[in-house]
Design an enzyme around this catalytic site. Structure first.
Site, short mmCIF file in Angstrom:
data_model
loop_
_atom_site.label_atom_id
_atom_site.label_comp_id
_atom_site.label_asym_id
_atom_site.label_seq_id
_atom_site.Cartn_x
_atom_site.Cartn_y
_atom_site.Cartn_z
N HIS A 227 0.88 -1.12 0.24
CA HIS A 227 0.33 0.16 0.43
C HIS A 227 1.37 0.91 0.21
O HIS A 227 1.82 1.49 -0.98
CB HIS A 227 -0.63 0.13 1.21
CG HIS A 227 -2.36 1.03 1.34
ND1 HIS A 227 -2.68 1.94 0.21
CD2 HIS A 227 -3.17 1.11 1.94
CE1 HIS A 227 -3.26 2.57 0.84
NE2 HIS A 227 -3.60 2.29 2.11
N HIS A 267 -1.90 -1.97 -9.71
CA HIS A 267 -2.91 -1.63 -9.00
C HIS A 267 -4.45 -2.46 -8.61
O HIS A 267 -4.71 -2.65 -10.22
CB HIS A 267 -3.61 -0.11 -9.50
CG HIS A 267 -3.79 0.80 -8.35
ND1 HIS A 267 -5.27 0.07 -8.30
CD2 HIS A 267 -3.76 1.00 -7.50
CE1 HIS A 267 -5.85 0.86 -6.97
NE2 HIS A 267 -4.40 1.78 -6.83
N ASP A 318 1.79 5.33 -6.30
CA ASP A 318 3.64 5.71 -5.71
C ASP A 318 5.02 5.55 -6.62
O ASP A 318 5.30 5.89 -6.31
CB ASP A 318 3.56 4.57 -4.76
CG ASP A 318 2.56 4.61 -3.69
OD1 ASP A 318 2.77 5.41 -2.76
OD2 ASP A 318 2.08 3.42 -3.48
N1 CMC Z 1 5.44 -6.24 -10.45
C1 CMC Z 1 5.68 -7.46 -10.76
N2 CMC Z 1 3.99 -7.62 -10.88
C2 CMC Z 1 3.26 -7.87 -10.31
C3 CMC Z 1 3.28 -6.12 -9.58
C4 CMC Z 1 4.75 -5.65 -9.34
N3 CMC Z 1 4.54 -4.18 -9.15
N4 CMC Z 1 1.68 -6.60 -9.45
C5 CMC Z 1 0.91 -7.33 -10.26
N5 CMC Z 1 1.80 -8.23 -10.55
C6 CMC Z 1 1.52 -9.31 -11.46
C7 CMC Z 1 1.49 -10.45 -9.78
O1 CMC Z 1 3.31 -11.00 -9.33
C8 CMC Z 1 0.87 -11.37 -10.26
O2 CMC Z 1 1.47 -12.17 -11.12
P1 CMC Z 1 0.68 -13.51 -11.88
O3 CMC Z 1 -0.08 -13.76 -11.51
O4 CMC Z 1 1.99 -14.38 -12.47
O5 CMC Z 1 1.01 -14.47 -10.35
C9 CMC Z 1 -0.62 -10.30 -10.80
O6 CMC Z 1 0.37 -9.36 -12.17
C10 CMC Z 1 -1.82 -9.76 -10.02
O7 CMC Z 1 -1.26 -9.44 -9.09
P2 CMC Z 1 -1.71 -9.50 -7.97
O8 CMC Z 1 -1.07 -9.33 -6.19
O9 CMC Z 1 -2.70 -10.65 -7.19
O10 CMC Z 1 -2.98 -8.51 -7.90
P3 CMC Z 1 -3.00 -7.35 -7.03
O11 CMC Z 1 -4.30 -6.81 -7.31
O12 CMC Z 1 -3.53 -8.44 -5.53
O13 CMC Z 1 -2.39 -6.20 -5.47
C11 CMC Z 1 -0.85 -4.74 -5.60
C12 CMC Z 1 -2.46 -5.25 -6.37
C13 CMC Z 1 -0.77 -3.47 -5.92
C14 CMC Z 1 -0.86 -5.12 -4.63
C15 CMC Z 1 0.04 -5.04 -6.62
O14 CMC Z 1 0.51 -4.60 -8.33
C16 CMC Z 1 1.59 -4.82 -6.00
O15 CMC Z 1 2.11 -5.52 -5.03
N6 CMC Z 1 2.17 -3.77 -6.15
C17 CMC Z 1 3.80 -3.37 -6.37
C18 CMC Z 1 3.68 -2.95 -4.69
C19 CMC Z 1 2.52 -1.08 -4.94
O16 CMC Z 1 3.36 -0.84 -5.94
N7 CMC Z 1 1.97 -0.95 -4.09
C20 CMC Z 1 1.35 0.07 -4.53
C21 CMC Z 1 -0.45 0.32 -4.73
S1 CMC Z 1 -1.52 1.74 -5.29
C22 CMC Z 1 -0.89 2.83 -4.13
C23 CMC Z 1 -1.98 2.84 -2.58
O17 CMC Z 1 -2.30 2.20 -2.34
O18 CMC Z 1 -0.92 2.80 -1.55
#
Ligand code: CMC
Length: 377
Positions: A227, A267, A318
């Site tokens: 987050h 996201h 971010d």
């Molecule tokens: N880098 C590499 N792969 C990623 C990333 C990333 N940043 N984000 C998602 N993926 C891949 C993930 O590995 C998965 O692949 P697979 O299906 O092959 O395993 C797929 O995309 C779906 O990921 P998920 O974790 O199930 O998606 P989610 O909706 O639960 O997660 C998220 C959303 C924001 C947690 C995730 O994109 C992430 O971890 N991003 C990096 C952390 C980040 O930048 N967070 C800030 C979020 S926005 C601002 C805020 O709220 O603070």
């Protein structure tokens, strides 16, 4: 829909796609990349409003009149002084403490010295929303000065929230461009629907607990790297890329091969470019030009292009905040607290909305543990 123990249930890991409540505060179209606060687009608000006007909009539903704006600005200035115990907390806190842990404890400390802390009236809750918006920046700037062995800087009543924070942090009034850019950053971070920290705050609020409890919980949720903690990790990553001497594209490809998550990308709601990231990208470039140092901006653009090519993932709020904050001279570990300094307005707007039509928030879990055990041998 499935049935569990007589109640209708529906299941979604991470609550993805679940509508938990109705809100009039914020709307997000994740397919089109649109973000709306109370009916106004984020682009419009970022260009034409101040952080204080947006705070009022989130709390009250309308942009303030000139009188209301003036009154709010005066109230924010009047609420800045911290109780003595909060200053003692700054003195006592070890220098290497994570500033988000300090903030979480700082908010709990403020609660102990607010005679209205447990007053549940909407008037008192609104006053506490203003008070926290005024005091969080003072708390954070003071913490940073103290850990660096510098004397505290008294807030300046002629400076608005954004400018005053930069002033208290560094002891000098920022230039016009820096003030405006940082003010816009606060607008962009002020609100974002039912994200993890806002949901946390509303869950706490829905038990009829108090503003300070809801906000301390929200700060705890924001701290996590999935987050708000991501903005700090982005800058740590850019510094790692710099130290490695590798081309940013090469560095990212290597990390992706290791199945690493690249912070600042992806996201849950946006499936296209986060509109806040687009505004931040432009501001990052403008600042880089103004300061004559394009290093972090150019590196960020290369990382962005590689992530789009390799993973089809776009930057979130971010990602470009990291280069903007670094260029503004904000220490990396204060990035997430700065997010909280803005999001306090959205969090408190959601608490006020929750209490206007409250129902306990209480989902179910599907039990997958052992069955039919007995302690009898
Ligand atoms: N880098 C590499 N792969 C990623 C990333 C990333 N940043 N984000 C998602 N993926 C891949 C993930 O590995 C998965 O692949 P697979 O299906 O092959 O395993 C797929 O995309 C779906 O990921 P998920 O974790 O199930 O998606 P989610 O909706 O639960 O997660 C998220 C959303 C924001 C947690 C995730 O994109 C992430 O971890 N991003 C990096 C952390 C980040 O930048 N967070 C800030 C979020 S926005 C601002 C805020 O709220 O603070």
């Amino acid at each position: 829909m499935a049935s569990s123990a007589g109640n209708k249930t529906t299941e979604s890991k991470g609550l993805e796609g679940v509508i938990a409540l109705h809100t009039g505060i914020c709307d997000i179209d994740g397919q089109k990349g649109k973000l709306i606060y109370r009916g106004y687009s984020i682009e419009d608000l970022a260009k034409n409003c101040t952080f204080e006007e947006v705070a009022w909009l989130l709390w009250q539903g309308e942009l303030p009149t000139a009188d209301e704006k003036h009154h709010l600005e005066r109230q924010l200035v009047g609420e800045r002084p911290l109780p003595p115990m909060a200053r003692e907390l700054m003195e006592m806190t070890p220098e290497d403490v994570d500033p988000m842990a300090f903030l979480r404890t700082g908010i709990s400390t403020l609660a102990l010295f607010d005679s209205e802390a447990d007053d549940p009236s909407s008037e008192a809750n609104f006053r506490k929303s203003i008070r926290l918006t005024a005091q969080i920046p003072v708390l954070l700037a003071g913490f940073d000065r103290r850990r660096n062995g510098q004397p505290l800087v008294r807030p300046r009543p002629d400076l608005a929230t954004a400018a005053n924070f930069l002033y208290m942090l560094r002891g000098e009034v920022p230039g016009e461009e820096a003030m405006r850019i940082f003010d816009t950053c606060l607008i962009l971070h002020a609100e974002h629907g039912l994200n993890a920290s806002t949901f946390t705050g509303r869950v706490i609020g829905a038990t009829l607990s108090d503003v300070y409890s809801g906000i301390s919980g929200a700060v705890g949720a924001l701290k996590g790297p999935l987050h708000g903690g991501a903005n700090r990790k982005v800058m740590e990553m850019l510094a790692d890329i710099d130290r490695s001497g590798l081309d940013p594209a090469e560095w990212i490809r290597q990390r992706l091969t290791e199945k690493a998550r690249i912070m600042g990308f992806g996201h849950r709601v946006y499936k296209t470019l986060d509109p806040r990231a687009a505004i931040l990208r432009d501001m990052s470039e403008a600042l880089a030009e103004e300061r004559g140092n394009r290093k972090w901006f150019d590196m960020s653009v290369k990382v962005m292009q590689t992530m789009e090519q390799e993973k089809g993932l776009y930057p979130n709020v971010d990602f470009f905040s990291a280069s903007v904050y670094t260029t503004l001279g904000i220490p990396t570990d204060l990035f997430t607290p700065v997010f909280a300094m803005a999001r306090i307005t959205g969090w408190t707007a959601h608490l006020l909305e929750q209490w206007a039509d409250n129902r306990l928030i209480r989902p179910r879990a599907a039990y997958n543990g052992p069955q039919g055990r007995t302690t009898k041998r």
